[in-house]
Design a protein around this motif. Structure first.
Motif, PDB file in Angstrom:
ATOM      1  N   GLN A 100      -3.482  70.392  57.125  1.00 24.24           N
ATOM      2  CA  GLN A 100      -3.114  69.058  57.595  1.00 24.24           C
ATOM      3  C   GLN A 100      -2.045  68.412  56.710  1.00 24.24           C
ATOM      4  O   GLN A 100      -1.236  67.622  57.189  1.00 24.24           O
ATOM      5  N   LEU A 101      -2.050  68.758  55.434  1.00 22.34           N
ATOM      6  CA  LEU A 101      -1.073  68.188  54.490  1.00 22.34           C
ATOM      7  C   LEU A 101       0.359  68.592  54.818  1.00 22.34           C
ATOM      8  O   LEU A 101       1.308  67.984  54.314  1.00 22.34           O
ATOM      9  N   LEU A 102       0.509  69.619  55.644  1.00 21.16           N
ATOM     10  CA  LEU A 102       1.852  70.094  55.998  1.00 21.16           C
ATOM     11  C   LEU A 102       2.699  68.975  56.614  1.00 21.16           C
ATOM     12  O   LEU A 102       3.898  68.879  56.329  1.00 21.16           O
ATOM     13  N   LEU A 103       2.057  68.115  57.426  1.00 22.44           N
ATOM     14  CA  LEU A 103       2.809  67.027  58.084  1.00 22.44           C
ATOM     15  C   LEU A 103       3.376  66.025  57.073  1.00 22.44           C
ATOM     16  O   LEU A 103       4.594  65.787  57.063  1.00 22.44           O
ATOM     17  N   PRO A 104       2.547  65.420  56.186  1.00 25.76           N
ATOM     18  CA  PRO A 104       3.135  64.497  55.201  1.00 25.76           C
ATOM     19  C   PRO A 104       4.120  65.163  54.240  1.00 25.76           C
ATOM     20  O   PRO A 104       5.081  64.526  53.802  1.00 25.76           O
ATOM     21  N   ILE A 105       3.911  66.448  53.937  1.00 24.84           N
ATOM     22  CA  ILE A 105       4.836  67.152  53.035  1.00 24.84           C
ATOM     23  C   ILE A 105       6.198  67.335  53.710  1.00 24.84           C
ATOM     24  O   ILE A 105       7.245  67.062  53.114  1.00 24.84           O
ATOM     25  N   PHE A 106       6.181  67.786  54.969  1.00 25.18           N
ATOM     26  CA  PHE A 106       7.443  67.935  55.702  1.00 25.18           C
ATOM     27  C   PHE A 106       8.100  66.580  55.938  1.00 25.18           C
ATOM     28  O   PHE A 106       9.328  66.457  55.846  1.00 25.18           O
ATOM     29  N   ALA A 107       7.279  65.576  56.222  1.00 27.65           N
ATOM     30  CA  ALA A 107       7.818  64.221  56.403  1.00 27.65           C
ATOM     31  C   ALA A 107       8.507  63.756  55.117  1.00 27.65           C
ATOM     32  O   ALA A 107       9.600  63.185  55.161  1.00 27.65           O
ATOM     33  N   SER A 108       7.901  64.028  53.962  1.00 22.72           N
ATOM     34  CA  SER A 108       8.484  63.655  52.665  1.00 22.72           C
ATOM     35  C   SER A 108       9.838  64.331  52.463  1.00 22.72           C
ATOM     36  O   SER A 108      10.819  63.683  52.061  1.00 22.72           O
ATOM     37  N   ALA A 109       9.883  65.643  52.742  1.00 22.07           N
ATOM     38  CA  ALA A 109      11.127  66.400  52.548  1.00 22.07           C
ATOM     39  C   ALA A 109      12.227  65.918  53.486  1.00 22.07           C
ATOM     40  O   ALA A 109      13.385  65.778  53.080  1.00 22.07           O
ATOM     41  N   ILE A 110      11.875  65.625  54.740  1.00 20.15           N
ATOM     42  CA  ILE A 110      12.870  65.221  55.740  1.00 20.15           C
ATOM     43  C   ILE A 110      13.325  63.780  55.518  1.00 20.15           C
ATOM     44  O   ILE A 110      14.507  63.467  55.645  1.00 20.15           O
ATOM     45  N   VAL A 111      12.382  62.893  55.179  1.00 14.65           N
ATOM     46  CA  VAL A 111      12.737  61.488  54.916  1.00 14.65           C
ATOM     47  C   VAL A 111      13.719  61.409  53.748  1.00 14.65           C
ATOM     48  O   VAL A 111      14.713  60.667  53.794  1.00 14.65           O
ATOM     49  N   GLY A 112      13.473  62.180  52.679  1.00 13.32           N
ATOM     50  CA  GLY A 112      14.363  62.168  51.523  1.00 13.32           C
ATOM     51  C   GLY A 112      15.673  62.874  51.779  1.00 13.32           C
ATOM     52  O   GLY A 112      16.693  62.558  51.180  1.00 13.32           O
ATOM     53  N   GLY A 113      15.668  63.850  52.668  1.00 10.36           N
ATOM     54  CA  GLY A 113      16.857  64.665  52.947  1.00 10.36           C
ATOM     55  C   GLY A 113      16.543  66.119  52.677  1.00 10.36           C
ATOM     56  O   GLY A 113      16.494  66.539  51.523  1.00 10.36           O
ATOM     57  N   LEU A 114      16.288  66.890  53.740  1.00  7.54           N
ATOM     58  CA  LEU A 114      15.866  68.291  53.600  1.00  7.54           C
ATOM     59  C   LEU A 114      16.946  69.095  52.870  1.00  7.54           C
ATOM     60  O   LEU A 114      18.114  69.065  53.243  1.00  7.54           O
ATOM     61  N   GLY A 115      16.542  69.793  51.809  1.00  6.76           N
ATOM     62  CA  GLY A 115      17.500  70.533  50.999  1.00  6.76           C
ATOM     63  C   GLY A 115      17.926  69.782  49.755  1.00  6.76           C
ATOM     64  O   GLY A 115      18.617  70.314  48.905  1.00  6.76           O
ATOM     65  N   ASN A 116      17.474  68.520  49.618  1.00  2.00           N
ATOM     66  CA  ASN A 116      17.842  67.691  48.466  1.00  2.00           C
ATOM     67  C   ASN A 116      16.604  67.454  47.589  1.00  2.00           C
ATOM     68  O   ASN A 116      15.696  66.722  47.986  1.00  2.00           O
ATOM     69  N   PRO A 117      16.521  68.079  46.394  1.00  2.00           N
ATOM     70  CA  PRO A 117      15.318  67.940  45.543  1.00  2.00           C
ATOM     71  C   PRO A 117      14.987  66.493  45.173  1.00  2.00           C
ATOM     72  O   PRO A 117      13.822  66.095  45.182  1.00  2.00           O
ATOM     73  N   LEU A 118      16.013  65.698  44.862  1.00  3.77           N
ATOM     74  CA  LEU A 118      15.786  64.291  44.512  1.00  3.77           C
ATOM     75  C   LEU A 118      15.217  63.527  45.709  1.00  3.77           C
ATOM     76  O   LEU A 118      14.318  62.693  45.574  1.00  3.77           O
ATOM     77  N   GLY A 119      15.721  63.852  46.887  1.00  4.47           N
ATOM     78  CA  GLY A 119      15.232  63.234  48.119  1.00  4.47           C
ATOM     79  C   GLY A 119      13.778  63.576  48.392  1.00  4.47           C
ATOM     80  O   GLY A 119      13.008  62.739  48.868  1.00  4.47           O
TER      81      GLY A 119
END
Length: 336
Positions: A247-266
């Motif tokens: 279930q954690l996959l959704l908030p984790i992917f949301a975190s990566a996409i909200v910050g900018g997928l491919g951007n570690p700082l994001g």
């Protein structure tokens, strides 16, 4: 005095839990964003990679506890963490060799690798549940609280006591160390620079003599370390249950996409945005507002926007808004 009580209540139920949860999501999202930035696909098996690493940590912790080994006030799981990371590294490298490498050699489109990662996700999920079972497994030991509510009340004279769990402090400290080490590695070491070059321009990197298979291997090793650390910290803070990591996959992917997928700082910023959004929207604000509001305006209900059962819906809503209005994310990652 009422304002200070409100601030302590807010810290207890919103600020401290959200910072700890945000640290866990940030570590998870860093793994997702590294895979996307360097291997160029969205790894849906990341949640279950976290579960596998955490499972090894749980089993090694039980073995250490049975042998009478402990870290005193700190959880024994910290001793088990290196073993768990090694086990998870073996798993992801074997998976890459048996599964993903074939599709890389075939120059398969990213969507094919996404579908393949879904298959890997179900296999890993089944494997973890087969080995350790589907139920909650508690493995935390040592001192439960760093600051106890009773002690804080006696010290401060406030009616509201501040309670900070040891697992929450450990989560933040370990996350800061892991993130600092990762950024140092990516920016200061030759291998890290070659990984960034490979991510920016694969063809130019190959012409420069960078070994792609070595870059892939080191990426998986880093991702396994981040995923295991995030999984163990989440398990210590809550408890270990295999399906929760799925279930954690959704908030984790949301975190990566909200910050900018491919951007570690994001990924780090996105983790805290999602965590604070989830906790703030699902928290019942009655206690805080009771301290702040005049006597005749005290709330009678819970003043809760959404039940905690729907906290993942918050992640989904934020993800949807970002994809609709700013698909590159806040820190301008790669377009999805």
């Amino acid at each position: 005095m009422d304002f200070l009580n409100a601030l302590v209540a807010l810290s207890n139920f919103v600020l401290v839990p959200a910072i700890a949860y945000g640290s866990q999501l940030a570590l998870g999202a860093l793994g997702v964003t590294l895979i996307y930035g360097i291997l160029r696909f969205s790894n849906f098996a990341h949640g279950d990679t976290m579960a596998f690493g955490a499972m090894i940590a749980v089993m090694v912790t039980w073995a250490l506890q049975a042998a009478g080994v402990s870290l005193g006030p700190l959880p024994t799981a910290l001793l088990a963490l290196p073993f768990a990371i090694l086990g998870c590294i073996v798993l992801v490298l074997v998976t890459d060799r048996l599964v993903y490498r074939f599709y890389r050699e075939q120059k398969a489109k990213p969507v094919i690798l996404v579908i393949v990662s879904m298959g890997v996700m179900f296999i890993m999920n089944g494997l973890v549940r087969f080995i350790i079972g589907p139920d909650d497994q508690r493995f935390s030991d040592g001192a439960r609280f760093l600051i106890k509510a009773r002690d804080f009340k006696a010290w401060s004279g406030l009616s509201e006591g501040l309670a900070i769990r040891t697992s929450q402090v450990i989560t933040v400290v370990v996350a800061v160390i892991a993130v600092a080490a990762l950024f140092w590695f990516l920016n200061k070491t030759r291998t890290g620079k070659s990984m960034r070059a490979y991510s920016d321009n694969e063809d130019l990197a190959l012409l420069s003599g960078i070994n792609p298979e070595r870059v892939v291997m080191i990426t998986w090793i880093i991702v396994a370390a981040l995923a295991t650390t995030a999984g163990v910290l989440y398990g210590l803070d809550k408890s270990f249950k295999p399906f929760v990591y799925f279930q954690l996959l959704l908030p984790i992917f949301a975190s990566a996409i909200v910050g900018g997928l491919g951007n570690p700082l994001g990924a780090i910023a996105g983790g805290f945005i999602i965590a604070f959004s989830e906790v703030t929207i699902t928290y019942a604000w009655k206690k805080v507002l009771t301290y702040l509001a005049p006597e005749n305006l005290e709330p009678s209900g819970l003043v809760q926007f959404l039940s905690t059962d729907y906290k993942f819906a918050v992640s989904f809503a934020i993800l949807l808004i970002v994809l609709l209005f700013k698909p590159t994310g806040l820190f301008k990652g790669k377009v999805i």
